[in-house]
Scaffold this motif. Structure first.
Motif, PDB file in Angstrom:
ATOM      1  N   THR A   1       0.809  -1.491   0.005  1.00  0.00           N
ATOM      2  CA  THR A   1      -0.027  -0.168  -0.048  1.00  0.00           C
ATOM      3  C   THR A   1       0.735   1.223   0.118  1.00  0.00           C
ATOM      4  O   THR A   1       0.779   2.325  -0.710  1.00  0.00           O
ATOM      5  CB  THR A   1      -0.860   0.034   1.057  1.00  0.00           C
ATOM      6  N   ASN A   2       2.017   1.223   0.680  1.00  0.00           N
ATOM      7  CA  ASN A   2       2.847   2.190   0.718  1.00  0.00           C
ATOM      8  C   ASN A   2       3.236   2.460  -0.522  1.00  0.00           C
ATOM      9  O   ASN A   2       3.489   3.902  -1.011  1.00  0.00           O
ATOM     10  CB  ASN A   2       4.240   1.949   1.746  1.00  0.00           C
ATOM     11  N   ALA A   3       3.813   1.446  -1.354  1.00  0.00           N
ATOM     12  CA  ALA A   3       4.189   1.652  -2.669  1.00  0.00           C
ATOM     13  C   ALA A   3       3.387   2.258  -3.695  1.00  0.00           C
ATOM     14  O   ALA A   3       3.656   2.980  -4.380  1.00  0.00           O
ATOM     15  CB  ALA A   3       4.606   0.263  -3.117  1.00  0.00           C
ATOM     16  N   MET A   4       2.111   1.576  -3.605  1.00  0.00           N
ATOM     17  CA  MET A   4       1.111   2.251  -4.492  1.00  0.00           C
ATOM     18  C   MET A   4       0.598   3.861  -4.149  1.00  0.00           C
ATOM     19  O   MET A   4       0.314   4.468  -5.197  1.00  0.00           O
ATOM     20  CB  MET A   4      -0.205   1.361  -4.287  1.00  0.00           C
ATOM     21  N   LEU A   5       0.777   4.149  -2.863  1.00  0.00           N
ATOM     22  CA  LEU A   5       0.518   5.600  -2.738  1.00  0.00           C
ATOM     23  C   LEU A   5       1.583   6.227  -3.248  1.00  0.00           C
ATOM     24  O   LEU A   5       1.124   7.535  -3.975  1.00  0.00           O
ATOM     25  CB  LEU A   5       0.490   5.715  -1.118  1.00  0.00           C
ATOM     26  N   VAL A   6       2.794   6.093  -3.165  1.00  0.00           N
ATOM     27  CA  VAL A   6       4.092   6.795  -3.807  1.00  0.00           C
ATOM     28  C   VAL A   6       3.533   7.026  -5.371  1.00  0.00           C
ATOM     29  O   VAL A   6       3.759   8.161  -5.622  1.00  0.00           O
ATOM     30  CB  VAL A   6       5.320   6.245  -3.509  1.00  0.00           C
ATOM     31  N   VAL A   7       3.394   5.814  -5.851  1.00  0.00           N
ATOM     32  CA  VAL A   7       3.126   5.840  -7.728  1.00  0.00           C
ATOM     33  C   VAL A   7       1.902   6.636  -7.864  1.00  0.00           C
ATOM     34  O   VAL A   7       2.023   7.601  -8.966  1.00  0.00           O
ATOM     35  CB  VAL A   7       2.968   4.513  -7.982  1.00  0.00           C
ATOM     36  N   ALA A   8       0.846   6.704  -6.930  1.00  0.00           N
ATOM     37  CA  ALA A   8      -0.465   7.301  -7.226  1.00  0.00           C
ATOM     38  C   ALA A   8      -0.421   8.856  -6.962  1.00  0.00           C
ATOM     39  O   ALA A   8      -0.787   9.733  -7.662  1.00  0.00           O
ATOM     40  CB  ALA A   8      -1.581   6.851  -6.385  1.00  0.00           C
ATOM     41  N   CYS A   9       0.444   9.301  -5.961  1.00  0.00           N
ATOM     42  CA  CYS A   9       0.892  10.458  -5.653  1.00  0.00           C
ATOM     43  C   CYS A   9       1.999  11.276  -6.114  1.00  0.00           C
ATOM     44  O   CYS A   9       2.457  12.327  -5.759  1.00  0.00           O
ATOM     45  CB  CYS A   9       0.835  10.683  -4.045  1.00  0.00           C
ATOM     46  N   LEU A  10       2.698  10.492  -7.144  1.00  0.00           N
ATOM     47  CA  LEU A  10       3.922  10.955  -7.556  1.00  0.00           C
ATOM     48  C   LEU A  10       4.113  12.284  -7.875  1.00  0.00           C
ATOM     49  O   LEU A  10       5.128  13.306  -7.783  1.00  0.00           O
ATOM     50  CB  LEU A  10       4.335   9.980  -8.858  1.00  0.00           C
ATOM     51  N   PRO A  11       3.069  12.869  -8.811  1.00  0.00           N
ATOM     52  CA  PRO A  11       3.039  14.326  -9.473  1.00  0.00           C
ATOM     53  C   PRO A  11       3.312  15.075  -8.065  1.00  0.00           C
ATOM     54  O   PRO A  11       3.690  16.376  -8.177  1.00  0.00           O
ATOM     55  CB  PRO A  11       1.718  14.477 -10.204  1.00  0.00           C
ATOM     56  N   VAL A  12       2.328  15.057  -6.907  1.00  0.00           N
ATOM     57  CA  VAL A  12       2.429  15.738  -5.686  1.00  0.00           C
ATOM     58  C   VAL A  12       3.765  15.764  -4.948  1.00  0.00           C
ATOM     59  O   VAL A  12       4.369  16.787  -4.784  1.00  0.00           O
ATOM     60  CB  VAL A  12       1.306  15.530  -4.723  1.00  0.00           C
ATOM     61  N   LEU A  13       4.346  14.425  -5.072  1.00  0.00           N
ATOM     62  CA  LEU A  13       5.559  14.267  -4.392  1.00  0.00           C
ATOM     63  C   LEU A  13       6.562  15.076  -5.036  1.00  0.00           C
ATOM     64  O   LEU A  13       7.471  15.567  -4.667  1.00  0.00           O
ATOM     65  CB  LEU A  13       5.781  12.885  -4.238  1.00  0.00           C
ATOM     66  N   VAL A  14       6.789  14.908  -6.357  1.00  0.00           N
ATOM     67  CA  VAL A  14       7.706  15.384  -7.230  1.00  0.00           C
ATOM     68  C   VAL A  14       7.542  17.042  -6.762  1.00  0.00           C
ATOM     69  O   VAL A  14       8.533  17.746  -6.986  1.00  0.00           O
ATOM     70  CB  VAL A  14       7.716  15.162  -8.692  1.00  0.00           C
TER      71      VAL A  14
END
Length: 242
Positions: A34-47
């Motif tokens: 779930t942590n990994a999927m959250l990072v992928v799904a929120c990648l534009p915000v994190l970048v």
């Protein structure tokens, strides 16, 4: 008194059963996936957060912030499946829920982002002014209610997929206020997660995101129980299937 020696060849009892091992490792896997999927799904915000100064890039952050909403809904669907029947198909459940509920989640995220930006700008506009002493508490209260309503609504999206969005938001506001101690506690845990991610992104996104979001989901779902199909209490007003 002499102690009996165990018979040769008698198998020893396991301190921990195989089922317990599978449950523990399955739960750990669900959390990490779930942590990994959250990072992928929120990648534009994190970048955007990693490459810009949020104080200067907040308009762009306000635009991409709604992308977090479908990711949260998908994570909450994973937690619901895990709690209901011990499902450990985290990756499949996450992306199925993401695709199914993305439109409603994005709508909630966009409305929340817009209201938060307007209220934050209003607070900044009256800060230091004479009217600010009366206006700022009102704006802050509205901001907190907006975030609480959105949080409860995002938990409700996969649980009540046939309820109209307007009714879902109205019910979420009602239950967030009625069970304020649960929704405020969930908001505090979410704030704790955001502070960890801000200071230690690897720890926050890699390890503690899923456990803390599970606590958030549990509190909000308990607040929603009267509106759920299997709730013990009567439905909250405003819940109507489309």
């Amino acid at each position: 008194m002499s102690a009996r020696s165990p018979r040769a060849g008698t198998p020893r009892r396991r301190l921990v059963s195989q089922e317990t091992y599978e449950t523990v490792f399955g739960t750990v896997y669900v959390g990490l996936a779930t942590n990994a999927m959250l990072v992928v799904a929120c990648l534009p915000v994190l970048v955007l957060l990693a490459t810009t100064d949020p104080r200067a890039s907040w308009p762009a952050l306000a635009v991409v912030a709604p992308l977090v909403a479908p990711a949260l809904v998908a994570a909450f669907a994973v937690f619901s499946a895990l709690s209901a029947d011990g499902s450990t198909t985290a990756v499949r459940t996450f992306w199925q829920a993401y695709r199914r509920h993305a439109r409603r989640a994005l709508a909630i995220g966009a409305m929340t982002s817009a209201v938060v930006v307007v209220l934050a700008v209003d607070v900044a506009a009256v800060w230091g002014a004479r009217i600010g002493a009366a206006a700022i508490p009102v704006f802050v209260t509205l901001l907190v209610l907006t975030v609480l309503t959105a949080l409860v609504a995002l938990v409700a999206v996969p649980e009540l997929p046939t309820v109209r969005l307007r009714d879902l938001l109205r019910t979420s506001l009602y239950l967030a206020v009625r069970r304020w101690y649960l929704s405020v506690a969930a908001l505090a845990v979410l704030g704790m997660l955001l502070s960890i991610v801000a200071t230690r992104p690897a720890v926050g996104l890699g390890f503690v995101a899923a456990p803390l979001l599970f606590v958030v989901w549990g509190g909000c779902r308990f607040a929603l129980r009267s509106a759920l199909p299997d709730g013990e209490a009567r439905r909250a007003p405003g819940v109507a299937a489309s």
